[in-house]
Design an enzyme around this catalytic site. Sequence first.
Site, PDB file in Angstrom:
ATOM      1  N   GLU A 110      16.870 -23.854  -9.109  1.00 24.43           N
ATOM      2  CA  GLU A 110      15.779 -24.201 -10.035  1.00 24.43           C
ATOM      3  C   GLU A 110      16.301 -24.752 -11.365  1.00 24.43           C
ATOM      4  O   GLU A 110      15.910 -24.281 -12.439  1.00 24.43           O
ATOM      5  CB  GLU A 110      14.866 -22.979 -10.270  1.00 24.43           C
ATOM      6  CG  GLU A 110      14.148 -22.556  -9.018  1.00 24.43           C
ATOM      7  CD  GLU A 110      13.072 -21.490  -9.230  1.00 24.43           C
ATOM      8  OE1 GLU A 110      12.979 -20.907 -10.325  1.00 24.43           O
ATOM      9  OE2 GLU A 110      12.313 -21.247  -8.268  1.00 24.43           O
ATOM     10  N   GLU A 170      12.436 -20.998  -1.203  1.00 30.12           N
ATOM     11  CA  GLU A 170      11.718 -19.860  -1.800  1.00 30.12           C
ATOM     12  C   GLU A 170      10.233 -20.108  -1.585  1.00 30.12           C
ATOM     13  O   GLU A 170       9.698 -21.119  -2.054  1.00 30.12           O
ATOM     14  CB  GLU A 170      11.994 -19.709  -3.300  1.00 30.12           C
ATOM     15  CG  GLU A 170      13.386 -19.179  -3.604  1.00 30.12           C
ATOM     16  CD  GLU A 170      13.591 -18.829  -5.077  1.00 30.12           C
ATOM     17  OE1 GLU A 170      12.625 -18.377  -5.732  1.00 30.12           O
ATOM     18  OE2 GLU A 170      14.715 -19.035  -5.553  1.00 30.12           O
TER      19      GLU A 170
HETATM   20  O1  AHR Z   1      12.325 -14.980  -6.274  1.00 27.60           O
HETATM   21  C1  AHR Z   1      12.197 -14.648  -7.629  1.00 27.60           C
HETATM   22  C2  AHR Z   1      12.621 -15.786  -8.543  1.00 27.60           C
HETATM   23  O2  AHR Z   1      11.714 -16.840  -8.411  1.00 27.60           O
HETATM   24  C3  AHR Z   1      13.959 -16.429  -8.244  1.00 27.60           C
HETATM   25  O3  AHR Z   1      15.024 -15.740  -8.831  1.00 27.60           O
HETATM   26  C4  AHR Z   1      13.803 -17.782  -8.861  1.00 27.60           C
HETATM   27  O4  AHR Z   1      14.591 -18.751  -8.201  1.00 27.60           O
HETATM   28  C5  AHR Z   1      12.325 -18.071  -8.763  1.00 27.60           C
HETATM   29  O5  AHR Z   1      11.799 -18.531  -9.939  1.00 27.60           O
END
Ligand code: AHR
Length: 500
Positions: A173, A292
């Site tokens: 990210e 994610e």
């Molecule tokens: O999954 C929780 C967080 O969400 C992770 O660390 C990050 O990559 C995202 O913003």
Amino acid sequence: MSEARFVVDPSAGSAPIDRRLFGSFVEHLGRGIYTGIHEPGHPAADDLGFRQDVLDLVRELGVTTVRYPGGNFVSSYRWEDGVGPVESRPRRLDPSWHSLEPNTIGLDEFARWCTRANVELMLAVNLGTRGIEEALDLLEYANVPGGSTLSDARVANGTPEPHAVRMWCLGNEMDGTWQTGHRSAEDYGVLAGRTARAMRQIDERLELVVCGSSFRAMPTFGAWERTVLEHTWDAIDHISCHAYYSDKSHDLPEFLASPVDMDRFIDEVAATIDHVAALKRSDKKIGISFDEWNVWDVERYEQQDKRHDIDDWPIAPRLLEDSYTVADAVVVGGLLMSLLRHADRVRAASLAQLVNVIAPIMTEPGGPAWRQTSFFPFAVTARLTGPDARAVPVMVDAPHYDTTAHGSVPLVDAVAVVDDETTTVFLVNRSPDTAIDVAAELRGRGTVVESVGIWDADPMARNTLDDRERVGLQQLPATLTDGMLTATLPPVCWVAIQTR
Ligand code: AHR
């Protein structure tokens, strides 16, 4: 009672489904690792301190890959803190989650856990506070068989065979200002491209994932992907997507339509990949790693009184321990359907996360482990999607309803996966109060093998420490006569029906 109809034609164009769609994610965050997967002294701990009750649930969940060690955590992580004798490992501040990292678990221990869980390890490198050199060092330690200082250190540390990690994320990210060492698209693209090319000089078998946007509503979404891909095109294999959904408008029908946003997100990233391919005059196929995704009440987390005292750095605090409802599970099932529908573009995905932290599996220190509601659609989808399965998108003829966030949305969503022997349909009813009759023409199939799903008279029902089996899978009556599958979907439900 409303009605929905569709046709599944297994001979229609369909995409092979990569088993890595059923991946997950373990970050050094909260109790994901410590008292989650690892708790020496727990009655269920094995010889390495890993909780076997959790390992059993991970295997039952059907997870294929696990991304590690972050997430935001990775952007200030020094991987070498986590290898070598445990007693001499440093305790470091983790600025992203304001926690103290004891480094009891590092790469070698986590790789051993992956072996016991029967999952493939997927690693992320730190491109926040670090760069090319540290990524190369980690790659040498992890993948080179021996004969160099770092690969020999791995052997000396008790892992004679290389970890042979195939998939690597180039940072995490990096478009987000919350990310330690975040960068502009230009800066990140240049660094990621250089890192990727250098890593390939050591190991040309790697599959490299470049960071896409942290979520679709990022102001830089689209432009970020284009710039990053322009800088890295020749050297990488996938670009990431991340998305978390919650009922932020307190509007259940709108929340249940969240997979429509995921559909559009994937379509837009795929279009951007195709745009850059055209600019490059290239026929290279860059995939999407949706590494994610989940339901997560981010707003609630952001409103919480978070610890920022300079003298207060807890180890493994309770963070992001969301408790999932039946409605959340229906959304999770729908998000999996979106990933399957896009199997031609999405080559890997990671449910974020796995244990305790926005997770399908919860644990209590010294106590039990249990399945959250979100466990069920994931486990069933992973189990019923065989190794040779192909995804067949279907057009559903169903009534629509209006949402503010997603426009007009069908009440019923469906996707099918087929192999030589079976056709499996996954279905969602998004109505909060109306059962819906479904009729699906399934060509070439004669028997219902299994029909299970998740729904409840109370869509807010959940499993908790005190009531760990309040919600589970239910059998849904379904019949298949003369090639016509019929079933009645209860309100707010996710269902899988496998036929042969
Ligand atoms: O999954 C929780 C967080 O969400 C992770 O660390 C990050 O990559 C995202 O913003």
